[in-house]
Write a protein that holds these residues in place. Structure first.
Motif, PDB file in Angstrom:
ATOM      1  N   ARG A  10      -3.764   6.000 -11.977  1.00 49.83           N
ATOM      2  CA  ARG A  10      -3.003   5.384 -10.440  1.00 49.83           C
ATOM      3  C   ARG A  10      -3.455   6.239  -9.296  1.00 49.83           C
ATOM      4  O   ARG A  10      -3.238   5.581  -8.273  1.00 49.83           O
ATOM      5  CB  ARG A  10      -1.612   5.669 -10.814  1.00 49.83           C
ATOM      6  CG  ARG A  10      -1.088   4.357 -11.907  1.00 49.83           C
ATOM      7  CD  ARG A  10      -1.169   3.208 -11.346  1.00 49.83           C
ATOM      8  NE  ARG A  10      -0.585   2.905  -9.820  1.00 49.83           N
ATOM      9  CZ  ARG A  10      -0.999   1.810  -9.061  1.00 49.83           C
ATOM     10  NH1 ARG A  10      -1.510   0.785  -9.734  1.00 49.83           N
ATOM     11  NH2 ARG A  10      -0.473   1.818  -7.999  1.00 49.83           N
ATOM     12  N   THR A  11      -3.993   7.443  -9.230  1.00 51.32           N
ATOM     13  CA  THR A  11      -4.117   8.299  -8.088  1.00 51.32           C
ATOM     14  C   THR A  11      -5.643   8.110  -7.841  1.00 51.32           C
ATOM     15  O   THR A  11      -6.467   8.775  -8.366  1.00 51.32           O
ATOM     16  CB  THR A  11      -3.561   9.927  -8.350  1.00 51.32           C
ATOM     17  OG1 THR A  11      -2.237   9.890  -8.551  1.00 51.32           O
ATOM     18  CG2 THR A  11      -3.834  10.375  -7.116  1.00 51.32           C
ATOM     19  N   LYS A  12      -6.034   7.555  -6.715  1.00 50.57           N
ATOM     20  CA  LYS A  12      -7.330   7.124  -6.480  1.00 50.57           C
ATOM     21  C   LYS A  12      -8.138   8.529  -6.558  1.00 50.57           C
ATOM     22  O   LYS A  12      -9.262   8.543  -6.992  1.00 50.57           O
ATOM     23  CB  LYS A  12      -7.330   6.363  -5.004  1.00 50.57           C
ATOM     24  CG  LYS A  12      -8.630   5.953  -4.799  1.00 50.57           C
ATOM     25  CD  LYS A  12      -8.874   5.016  -3.636  1.00 50.57           C
ATOM     26  CE  LYS A  12     -10.063   4.760  -3.194  1.00 50.57           C
ATOM     27  NZ  LYS A  12     -11.135   5.604  -3.126  1.00 50.57           N
ATOM     28  N   GLN A  13      -7.756   9.524  -5.604  1.00 48.21           N
ATOM     29  CA  GLN A  13      -8.319  10.691  -5.482  1.00 48.21           C
ATOM     30  C   GLN A  13      -8.819  11.292  -6.662  1.00 48.21           C
ATOM     31  O   GLN A  13      -9.856  11.845  -7.006  1.00 48.21           O
ATOM     32  CB  GLN A  13      -7.674  11.584  -4.631  1.00 48.21           C
ATOM     33  CG  GLN A  13      -7.600  11.188  -2.979  1.00 48.21           C
ATOM     34  CD  GLN A  13      -6.408  10.233  -2.810  1.00 48.21           C
ATOM     35  OE1 GLN A  13      -5.695   9.678  -3.899  1.00 48.21           O
ATOM     36  NE2 GLN A  13      -6.083  10.058  -1.548  1.00 48.21           N
ATOM     37  N   ARG A  68      -8.666   9.865  -9.838  1.00 44.73           N
ATOM     38  CA  ARG A  68      -9.479   8.920 -10.520  1.00 44.73           C
ATOM     39  C   ARG A  68     -10.848   9.128 -10.159  1.00 44.73           C
ATOM     40  O   ARG A  68     -11.872   8.893 -10.993  1.00 44.73           O
ATOM     41  CB  ARG A  68      -9.061   7.596 -10.204  1.00 44.73           C
ATOM     42  CG  ARG A  68      -9.866   6.370 -11.208  1.00 44.73           C
ATOM     43  CD  ARG A  68      -9.232   5.089 -11.318  1.00 44.73           C
ATOM     44  NE  ARG A  68      -9.302   4.590  -9.917  1.00 44.73           N
ATOM     45  CZ  ARG A  68      -8.461   4.465  -9.010  1.00 44.73           C
ATOM     46  NH1 ARG A  68      -6.763   4.460  -9.459  1.00 44.73           N
ATOM     47  NH2 ARG A  68      -8.403   3.634  -7.783  1.00 44.73           N
ATOM     48  N   ASP A  69     -11.089   9.141  -8.693  1.00 43.56           N
ATOM     49  CA  ASP A  69     -12.511   9.110  -8.147  1.00 43.56           C
ATOM     50  C   ASP A  69     -13.295  10.651  -8.670  1.00 43.56           C
ATOM     51  O   ASP A  69     -14.423  10.343  -9.057  1.00 43.56           O
ATOM     52  CB  ASP A  69     -12.616   8.932  -6.863  1.00 43.56           C
ATOM     53  CG  ASP A  69     -12.076   7.609  -6.293  1.00 43.56           C
ATOM     54  OD1 ASP A  69     -12.080   6.669  -7.058  1.00 43.56           O
ATOM     55  OD2 ASP A  69     -11.745   7.154  -4.926  1.00 43.56           O
ATOM     56  N   SER A 123       3.123   6.080  -9.198  1.00 43.04           N
ATOM     57  CA  SER A 123       2.666   7.242 -10.389  1.00 43.04           C
ATOM     58  C   SER A 123       4.187   8.259 -10.709  1.00 43.04           C
ATOM     59  O   SER A 123       4.683   8.264 -11.740  1.00 43.04           O
ATOM     60  CB  SER A 123       1.690   7.847 -10.008  1.00 43.04           C
ATOM     61  OG  SER A 123       0.170   7.265  -9.877  1.00 43.04           O
ATOM     62  N   LYS A 181       0.856  -1.089   0.053  1.00 45.20           N
ATOM     63  CA  LYS A 181       0.118   0.093  -0.126  1.00 45.20           C
ATOM     64  C   LYS A 181       1.107   1.399  -0.153  1.00 45.20           C
ATOM     65  O   LYS A 181       0.511   2.292  -0.855  1.00 45.20           O
ATOM     66  CB  LYS A 181      -0.736  -0.047   1.436  1.00 45.20           C
ATOM     67  CG  LYS A 181      -1.899   1.128   1.234  1.00 45.20           C
ATOM     68  CD  LYS A 181      -2.962   1.035   2.469  1.00 45.20           C
ATOM     69  CE  LYS A 181      -3.654   2.458   2.582  1.00 45.20           C
ATOM     70  NZ  LYS A 181      -4.706   2.282   3.593  1.00 45.20           N
ATOM     71  N   THR A 193       1.850   4.334  -3.387  1.00 46.11           N
ATOM     72  CA  THR A 193       1.766   5.598  -3.491  1.00 46.11           C
ATOM     73  C   THR A 193       2.996   6.459  -4.169  1.00 46.11           C
ATOM     74  O   THR A 193       2.713   7.367  -4.601  1.00 46.11           O
ATOM     75  CB  THR A 193       1.738   6.400  -2.143  1.00 46.11           C
ATOM     76  OG1 THR A 193       2.897   6.019  -1.368  1.00 46.11           O
ATOM     77  CG2 THR A 193       0.787   5.823  -1.316  1.00 46.11           C
TER      78      THR A 193
END
Length: 315
Positions: A298-301, A303-304, A246, A239, A243
């Motif tokens: 790759r960056t969840k925030q 992407r969301d 990317s 995990k 981070t």
């Protein structure tokens, strides 16, 4: 135009950009994928900037660095692509001498700036992983602003001698540049006289500036990997390392091909000129096109927020 090889002049009013010598008949078709790459780069980076601006939850140091990278990519691609496409599609090969040097300056300035941004992002990742409890107090938004200003000043000052040296040379042999845009090594190669100062300074920027940036990034990731391997569980290690993915992907896209191409342009005389020029042009567009895709996927925030932006009307 045919006399430009023999005319005596010291400061030409214009340079002639040949595009991709040896591939002139394919210019129209070659321009199509370049145009598509440019459109993807523009839309992708503008989308990143829009998402970060509109989402207050993304107003954090990490995303400000991503925005700096997006701005740098936009300027880099825009500094060369419009002129390249005008050559490929409309045969507009002439470029004013001052405009050529301006293009040279902007391109190299933002290339050095992008390298500095990657160093800044490595610093951010180092503090976030190795000193997580102090990250919010060390890497604050004002600090990010100062880092961005420092990177801008560094690149502006470092690249300026390239232009000043190029301006003082005589161009008494030719004003023809076998490229679709003006870059340092291409301009120096068509100058006459002893241009070793320009060549040495170009190597200085490559090894002592970009090289030091790479060393700093490697040192940062050495400490980051140490901290990751000391984590108690495999899930925690994966995990935490996730981070950094990317950032690592963008570093690989930016540095590895760039170092190879820069060295081959100076020392490899056997590589066909048209092949070298084509690969160079593809490389210069790749980071601008791939970085928003890398960070968007790759960056969840991000992407969301991107998915929310597209599907919020359907919910």
């Amino acid at each position: 135009m045919t006399d430009s090889n023999t005319t005596d002049f010291t400061n030409p009013s214009t340079f002639i950009l040949l595009g991709l010598p040896g591939l002139e008949t394919a210019h129209v078709w070659i321009a199509i994928p370049f145009c598509i790459m440019y459109i993807i780069a523009i839309l992708g980076n503008l989308t990143i900037l829009f998402i970060v601006k509109m989402e207050s939850s993304l107003h954090e140091p990490m995303y400000y660095f991503v925005c700096m990278l997006a701005v740098s990519d936009l300027v880099l691609s825009t500094s060369i692509l419009p002129k390249m496409l005008s050559i490929f599609w409309f045969n507009c090969r002439e470029i004013n001498f001052s405009a050529c040097l301006t293009q040279l300056y902007v391109f190299h300035c933002f290339s050095v700036m992008e390298s500095g941004i990657f160093v800044s992002m490595a610093l951010d990742r180092y503090v976030a992983i190795c000193h997580p409890l102090r990250h919010s107090t060390i890497v604050t938004n004002p600090v990010v602003g100062k880092i961005g200003l420092a990177m801008s000043l560094r690149s502006s000052v470092i690249v300026l001698p390239m232009v000043l040296l190029a301006r003082q040379w005589s161009y008494c042999r030719t004003n023809i540049i076998p490229q679709p845009y003006c870059v340092h090594i291409a301009v120096v190669k068509v100058a006459c006289g002893d241009t070793r100062a320009s060549s040495y300074y170009g190597l200085f920027v490559l090894f002592c500036v970009l090289g030091l940036d790479v060393i700093f990034i490697v040192a940062s990731y050495t400490q980051i990997l140490r901290a990751i391997f000391n984590l108690p569980t495999k899930d925690a290690r994966l995990k935490t390392f996730g981070t950094c993915i990317s950032h690592l992907c963008s570093i690989i896209v930016f540095y590895i091909p760039g170092l190879f191409l820069s060295l081959t342009s100076r020392f490899d005389q056997k590589m066909p000129q048209h092949f070298h020029s084509l690969i160079n042009n593809v490389y210069y567009l790749m980071p601008a096109m791939l970085n928003p895709i890398i960070y968007g996927m790759r960056t969840k925030q991000i992407r969301d927020r991107l998915l929310h932006l597209f599907f919020q009307k359907g919910t």
